[in-house]
Design a protein around this motif. Sequence first.
Motif, PDB file in Angstrom:
ATOM      1  N   GLN A  69      10.517  -4.767   1.720  1.00 10.61           N
ATOM      2  CA  GLN A  69      11.121  -3.479   2.050  1.00 10.61           C
ATOM      3  C   GLN A  69      10.048  -2.413   2.294  1.00 10.61           C
ATOM      4  O   GLN A  69      10.143  -1.628   3.249  1.00 10.61           O
ATOM      5  N   MET A  90      10.922  -6.776  -2.653  1.00 11.11           N
ATOM      6  CA  MET A  90      10.617  -5.344  -2.696  1.00 11.11           C
ATOM      7  C   MET A  90       9.386  -5.050  -1.833  1.00 11.11           C
ATOM      8  O   MET A  90       9.319  -4.020  -1.141  1.00 11.11           O
ATOM      9  N   ASP A 106      20.239  -5.029  -2.780  1.00 12.99           N
ATOM     10  CA  ASP A 106      19.918  -4.946  -4.209  1.00 12.99           C
ATOM     11  C   ASP A 106      20.809  -5.833  -5.077  1.00 12.99           C
ATOM     12  O   ASP A 106      20.295  -6.563  -5.940  1.00 12.99           O
TER      13      ASP A 106
END
Length: 265
Positions: A213, A210, A194
């Motif tokens: 992930q 993102m 992050d």
Amino acid sequence: MQVGDAIKRRIRRQAASLSGMASEPLEHAPIEGLAVYPDQPRVDDRQERGTIEGSRIETVTYVAERAGTYNLPEIVLEWWDTQRESLERIELPGATIRGMAGKKSFAPGTAGSLPVAWIAAATLVILVVLALFLLRHAIADWWKTWLDARKQTERYLFRVLERSVRKGDSKTILRNLMRWLDSIEQSERPARLDPFVARYCEPREREIIMQLQKAAMRNEHPFSERKRLLHALGHARKRRRKERREITQASATLPLLNPDQNLQG
């Protein structure tokens, strides 16, 4: 003469009131089948009662390289006789040489020295091979250490990350991404994704990471946005490397801005 034999031709010129250095060097034309090796000329000047007498001796060696009949050319010398005030000329006769096949070795320093060079080269190769054999374990350990160290470099790990992105397995991509981040982490703590994304990625790039992930959590294969992910990671890497260069340059420049502190140090 047999192939490999050498003969020498010597020409001596002597003149009064003339230095041997002033004599014009002789020219030796190449002869097909004969190797021609001119020696360095020998110059000798003698002075007596204000007069000088100079001599110049030139020697050329001929080596028969193969069987055949060869003609050594005549040598023509011309000079101006100051007493007779006339142009004088002399012709040194040539010779005919017949080369016959034989087993004699060439004269030292000629083309026949080639076998000696081959023996020296072969000996060197044998010594190198023997040294490599004796040091094979040390060389193998060094090679393994070098490979292990190379596999931990930032450049290598980023190439591994790029290859995994092209293959498209989301879990493998995320794992290699974290390994790469660990290699560039400045502290001893494990790297975190992050903070890196927030610092070096633009909004659209953060979005694609993102998505990676989420895809890794769902075990998606292949990952659908591989091209965009490659661009995002490449741009983030460039921004980080630029930042590190600026920090390094600033660190080198700051001491110059405090000369008094430098003198005290």
